[in-house]
Every structure is written in C-alpha cells, then in structure tokens.
Design a protein around this motif. Sequence first.
Motif, PDB file in Angstrom:
ATOM      1  N   LEU A   3      55.685  35.995  27.460  1.00  0.00           N
ATOM      2  CA  LEU A   3      55.178  35.440  28.614  1.00  0.00           C
ATOM      3  C   LEU A   3      55.184  36.590  29.718  1.00  0.00           C
ATOM      4  CD1 LEU A   3      54.453  33.072  30.226  1.00  0.00           C
ATOM      5  CD2 LEU A   3      56.924  32.512  30.501  1.00  0.00           C
ATOM      6  N   GLN A   4      56.147  37.214  29.956  1.00  0.00           N
ATOM      7  CA  GLN A   4      56.287  38.279  30.832  1.00  0.00           C
ATOM      8  C   GLN A   4      55.274  39.282  30.848  1.00  0.00           C
ATOM      9  OE1 GLN A   4      60.065  40.033  30.483  1.00  0.00           O
ATOM     10  NE2 GLN A   4      61.084  38.574  32.083  1.00  0.00           N
ATOM     11  N   SER A   5      54.842  39.747  29.488  1.00  0.00           N
ATOM     12  CA  SER A   5      53.737  40.601  29.468  1.00  0.00           C
ATOM     13  C   SER A   5      52.345  39.789  29.814  1.00  0.00           C
ATOM     14  CB  SER A   5      53.572  40.920  27.790  1.00  0.00           C
ATOM     15  OG  SER A   5      52.407  41.813  27.587  1.00  0.00           O
ATOM     16  N   TYR A   6      52.216  38.656  29.424  1.00  0.00           N
ATOM     17  CA  TYR A   6      50.977  37.901  29.674  1.00  0.00           C
ATOM     18  C   TYR A   6      50.836  37.720  31.322  1.00  0.00           C
ATOM     19  CZ  TYR A   6      48.196  33.894  30.812  1.00  0.00           C
ATOM     20  OH  TYR A   6      47.070  33.143  31.314  1.00  0.00           O
ATOM     21  N   LEU A   7      51.898  37.362  31.765  1.00  0.00           N
ATOM     22  CA  LEU A   7      51.953  37.167  33.475  1.00  0.00           C
ATOM     23  C   LEU A   7      51.764  38.442  34.046  1.00  0.00           C
ATOM     24  CD1 LEU A   7      54.986  34.657  33.926  1.00  0.00           C
ATOM     25  CD2 LEU A   7      52.522  34.243  33.969  1.00  0.00           C
ATOM     26  N   ARG A   8      52.157  39.626  33.407  1.00  0.00           N
ATOM     27  CA  ARG A   8      52.009  41.024  34.062  1.00  0.00           C
ATOM     28  C   ARG A   8      50.287  41.351  33.939  1.00  0.00           C
ATOM     29  NH1 ARG A   8      52.235  44.029  37.834  1.00  0.00           N
ATOM     30  NH2 ARG A   8      51.812  46.263  37.625  1.00  0.00           N
ATOM     31  N   SER A   9      50.071  41.253  32.810  1.00  0.00           N
ATOM     32  CA  SER A   9      48.642  41.360  32.398  1.00  0.00           C
ATOM     33  C   SER A   9      47.709  40.705  33.549  1.00  0.00           C
ATOM     34  CB  SER A   9      48.303  41.344  31.125  1.00  0.00           C
ATOM     35  OG  SER A   9      48.372  39.990  30.828  1.00  0.00           O
ATOM     36  N   SER A  10      48.070  39.281  33.588  1.00  0.00           N
ATOM     37  CA  SER A  10      47.458  38.556  34.614  1.00  0.00           C
ATOM     38  C   SER A  10      47.253  39.013  35.960  1.00  0.00           C
ATOM     39  CB  SER A  10      48.121  37.235  34.503  1.00  0.00           C
ATOM     40  OG  SER A  10      47.842  36.402  33.195  1.00  0.00           O
ATOM     41  N   THR A  11      48.581  39.471  36.297  1.00  0.00           N
ATOM     42  CA  THR A  11      48.524  40.118  37.775  1.00  0.00           C
ATOM     43  C   THR A  11      47.638  41.227  37.765  1.00  0.00           C
ATOM     44  OG1 THR A  11      51.034  39.633  37.884  1.00  0.00           O
ATOM     45  CG2 THR A  11      50.234  41.313  39.310  1.00  0.00           C
ATOM     46  N   ILE A  12      47.663  42.242  36.824  1.00  0.00           N
ATOM     47  CA  ILE A  12      46.563  43.376  36.861  1.00  0.00           C
ATOM     48  C   ILE A  12      45.253  42.763  36.989  1.00  0.00           C
ATOM     49  CG2 ILE A  12      45.729  45.244  35.767  1.00  0.00           C
ATOM     50  CD1 ILE A  12      48.717  45.482  34.394  1.00  0.00           C
ATOM     51  N   THR A  13      44.797  41.953  36.233  1.00  0.00           N
ATOM     52  CA  THR A  13      43.592  41.232  36.299  1.00  0.00           C
ATOM     53  C   THR A  13      43.168  40.684  37.748  1.00  0.00           C
ATOM     54  OG1 THR A  13      43.887  40.744  34.006  1.00  0.00           O
ATOM     55  CG2 THR A  13      41.962  39.772  35.214  1.00  0.00           C
ATOM     56  N   PHE A  14      44.284  39.885  38.339  1.00  0.00           N
ATOM     57  CA  PHE A  14      43.940  39.324  39.381  1.00  0.00           C
ATOM     58  C   PHE A  14      43.971  40.505  40.479  1.00  0.00           C
ATOM     59  CE2 PHE A  14      45.017  35.246  37.686  1.00  0.00           C
ATOM     60  CZ  PHE A  14      44.070  34.386  38.541  1.00  0.00           C
ATOM     61  N   ASN A  15      44.606  41.403  40.638  1.00  0.00           N
ATOM     62  CA  ASN A  15      44.581  42.308  41.564  1.00  0.00           C
ATOM     63  C   ASN A  15      43.302  43.212  41.720  1.00  0.00           C
ATOM     64  OD1 ASN A  15      47.288  41.797  42.434  1.00  0.00           O
ATOM     65  ND2 ASN A  15      48.128  43.407  41.173  1.00  0.00           N
ATOM     66  N   THR A  16      42.876  43.518  40.341  1.00  0.00           N
ATOM     67  CA  THR A  16      41.588  44.287  40.056  1.00  0.00           C
ATOM     68  C   THR A  16      40.433  43.171  40.849  1.00  0.00           C
ATOM     69  OG1 THR A  16      42.433  45.323  37.886  1.00  0.00           O
ATOM     70  CG2 THR A  16      39.870  45.184  38.506  1.00  0.00           C
ATOM     71  N   ALA A  17      40.667  42.014  40.247  1.00  0.00           N
ATOM     72  CA  ALA A  17      39.369  41.162  40.879  1.00  0.00           C
ATOM     73  C   ALA A  17      39.319  41.113  42.436  1.00  0.00           C
ATOM     74  CB  ALA A  17      39.667  39.752  40.331  1.00  0.00           C
ATOM     75  N   ILE A  18      40.656  41.216  43.078  1.00  0.00           N
ATOM     76  CA  ILE A  18      40.701  40.802  44.543  1.00  0.00           C
ATOM     77  C   ILE A  18      40.137  42.528  45.158  1.00  0.00           C
ATOM     78  CG2 ILE A  18      42.428  41.118  46.459  1.00  0.00           C
ATOM     79  CD1 ILE A  18      44.161  39.038  44.788  1.00  0.00           C
ATOM     80  N   SER A  19      40.516  43.542  44.507  1.00  0.00           N
ATOM     81  CA  SER A  19      40.045  44.804  44.992  1.00  0.00           C
ATOM     82  C   SER A  19      38.628  44.918  45.069  1.00  0.00           C
ATOM     83  CB  SER A  19      40.768  45.820  44.106  1.00  0.00           C
ATOM     84  OG  SER A  19      42.204  45.914  44.125  1.00  0.00           O
ATOM     85  N   VAL A  20      37.708  44.173  44.076  1.00  0.00           N
ATOM     86  CA  VAL A  20      36.333  44.530  44.045  1.00  0.00           C
ATOM     87  C   VAL A  20      35.672  43.454  44.947  1.00  0.00           C
ATOM     88  CG1 VAL A  20      36.488  45.554  41.899  1.00  0.00           C
ATOM     89  CG2 VAL A  20      36.089  43.128  41.925  1.00  0.00           C
ATOM     90  N   CYS A  21      36.300  42.527  45.521  1.00  0.00           N
ATOM     91  CA  CYS A  21      35.666  41.704  46.452  1.00  0.00           C
ATOM     92  C   CYS A  21      35.036  42.560  47.660  1.00  0.00           C
ATOM     93  CB  CYS A  21      36.680  40.703  46.774  1.00  0.00           C
ATOM     94  SG  CYS A  21      36.821  39.267  45.243  1.00  0.00           S
ATOM     95  N   HIS A  22      33.868  42.434  47.819  1.00  0.00           N
ATOM     96  CA  HIS A  22      33.346  43.223  49.162  1.00  0.00           C
ATOM     97  C   HIS A  22      32.212  42.167  49.852  1.00  0.00           C
ATOM     98  CE1 HIS A  22      35.426  46.899  47.920  1.00  0.00           C
ATOM     99  NE2 HIS A  22      34.650  46.770  46.567  1.00  0.00           N
ATOM    100  N   GLY A  23      31.846  42.793  51.017  1.00  0.00           N
ATOM    101  CA  GLY A  23      30.889  42.245  51.745  1.00  0.00           C
ATOM    102  C   GLY A  23      31.002  40.635  52.048  1.00  0.00           C
ATOM    103  N   GLY A  24      30.381  39.635  51.577  1.00  0.00           N
ATOM    104  CA  GLY A  24      30.637  38.381  52.013  1.00  0.00           C
ATOM    105  C   GLY A  24      31.530  37.500  50.926  1.00  0.00           C
ATOM    106  N   GLN A  25      32.335  38.449  50.181  1.00  0.00           N
ATOM    107  CA  GLN A  25      33.202  37.554  49.240  1.00  0.00           C
ATOM    108  C   GLN A  25      34.709  37.403  49.659  1.00  0.00           C
ATOM    109  OE1 GLN A  25      32.441  40.775  46.180  1.00  0.00           O
ATOM    110  NE2 GLN A  25      31.698  39.183  44.965  1.00  0.00           N
ATOM    111  N   TRP A  26      34.788  37.200  50.896  1.00  0.00           N
ATOM    112  CA  TRP A  26      36.116  37.039  51.593  1.00  0.00           C
ATOM    113  C   TRP A  26      36.668  35.691  51.070  1.00  0.00           C
ATOM    114  CZ3 TRP A  26      40.011  38.976  53.315  1.00  0.00           C
ATOM    115  CH2 TRP A  26      41.106  38.395  54.085  1.00  0.00           C
ATOM    116  N   GLU A  27      36.043  34.534  50.892  1.00  0.00           N
ATOM    117  CA  GLU A  27      36.406  33.367  50.378  1.00  0.00           C
ATOM    118  C   GLU A  27      36.966  33.634  48.939  1.00  0.00           C
ATOM    119  OE1 GLU A  27      37.127  30.590  52.103  1.00  0.00           O
ATOM    120  OE2 GLU A  27      36.493  31.568  53.948  1.00  0.00           O
ATOM    121  N   ARG A  28      36.254  34.119  48.339  1.00  0.00           N
ATOM    122  CA  ARG A  28      36.733  34.507  46.902  1.00  0.00           C
ATOM    123  C   ARG A  28      37.767  35.126  46.713  1.00  0.00           C
ATOM    124  NH1 ARG A  28      36.405  32.890  41.803  1.00  0.00           N
ATOM    125  NH2 ARG A  28      36.498  34.258  40.172  1.00  0.00           N
ATOM    126  N   VAL A  29      38.260  36.077  47.782  1.00  0.00           N
ATOM    127  CA  VAL A  29      39.648  36.737  47.848  1.00  0.00           C
ATOM    128  C   VAL A  29      40.713  35.612  47.720  1.00  0.00           C
ATOM    129  CG1 VAL A  29      41.253  37.936  49.108  1.00  0.00           C
ATOM    130  CG2 VAL A  29      39.140  38.701  48.621  1.00  0.00           C
TER     131      VAL A  29
END
Length: 231
Positions: A3-29
């Motif tokens: 479970l911890q491994s899953y949650l950690r991988s999920s954290t990495i996935t979400f962080n990556t997704a937040i980092s690539v939000c540009h331009g008019g994607q503020w609401e997506r963040v």
Amino acid sequence: MVLQSYLRSSTITFNTAISVCHGGQWERVWQLIDIMSQRLVQMDSITGIALTSACEQHGEWEKSMLQFKMMVQSTVELTTRAFSAAISTLARCEKFEEALQVFNAMAQRKAEMDTKTFNVAIGACGNSGNWEKALQLFSVMDQSQVELDTLTASAGISACEKAGEWEKALQFFCVAADRMLDMDTIIYNAAISACEKGGEWERAVQLGSVMARSKVELDTITCSATISACE
C-alpha cells in the motif's frame, strides 16, 4: 508495504501531472490536488514545489500558498528546497510579507536554511520596509555560520537604504568588506544611495573615491546618486 509503495508511486504520478500543467491549465492543477486529497495520496516536498511553480505561472498565489500552509501545518516533510521555492516565488510576486511568513514557518520547522533562503528573506524585508528584521536575519545567519555572500550584503544594504537608515547600511557595507566579499557595483551603489538619502554627501563621495581606487566599475546609478548627495 504494498500500500505504501502504491501511495508513493501515486504521489510521483500526481506530482508529475501537476508539474506539466501550463498555460490555461490552472484549474487542472486544483483538480489534481483535490483528487490527491480524496484518495488520501500523500503530498510531499515535490508537490509543494510543483504548487509554487504553478502559482508563479498562473498568478494564483493566494490559493497555492493556502495549500502550502496546510502542508506546513500537517505532517508532510518539507525540504529546504520546497520552502525556498515558496519564499522565492512570493518575493517575485511582490508578496513580501507572505514570503516572510513562510520563512518563519521554515524556522519553526527547524528546516535547514541556506544562503539563498536567507538572501531572499532579507530582500523581502527590505521591500516590505522591515529593515530591523533584515538586520536580525543577518545576525542569525552569522551566528548559524551560514555563508554570507555578495547578495546577502547587497540585500541588507538595500533594506537599510530603502528605510533611510544610512548608518546601518554602512554597517552592512563594512561587514561585507571585512569578510572580503566581492565588493561589486551593486553593493557600492546601494551604500552610496543610502548616504545620499541620509544627506551624507561627504561619505557618498568617499565611497565613490574608494570604488574608483578599487577599480570597481562606476555606472550611471553611481554617478547619479553621488551627484544627488552633493546637491
């Protein structure tokens, strides 16, 4: 463990997704942040850095910093880099009081503070008119044996110069000289401007002379401040 491994991988996935939000994607963040909360995905320092980056790109500093403060108040372990990113972002957005609040939270967390963090905080003090706090941070920095550099000195001198405290500005200048820091045009200009504002024309001229003898480049700001001091 799984479970911890899953949650950690999920954290990495979400962080990556937040980092690539540009331009008019503020609401997506914020959609991603909400989903993280709903799924109980652990936020970390990278989340904080991604938030501050998004804050600067989209100008939504209030909402970003509110989320960052919630992270500070929680059990999330925030690194020096995360705190420094938030302080620097707020300073660049000219939210100097808020930058100092994050700095104070960093101190309360006993997070390691480096030269860059102190420099930005001292600069924020100057821009918010709080020269006394700038002096205090300078002393803390010295006592904590955090390395002072040219930016530290120029930020401190500028903080005092903006407040009309020419004597304190010269104290910063003398400390910088005693520590054999790189005494550049910016430092001299800030000190000369402080003397000019304080009506200390003789000191302004002396600094200009020392600057010339030390072969430090004089620019239009140097000449203008020196001339104004003599008027």
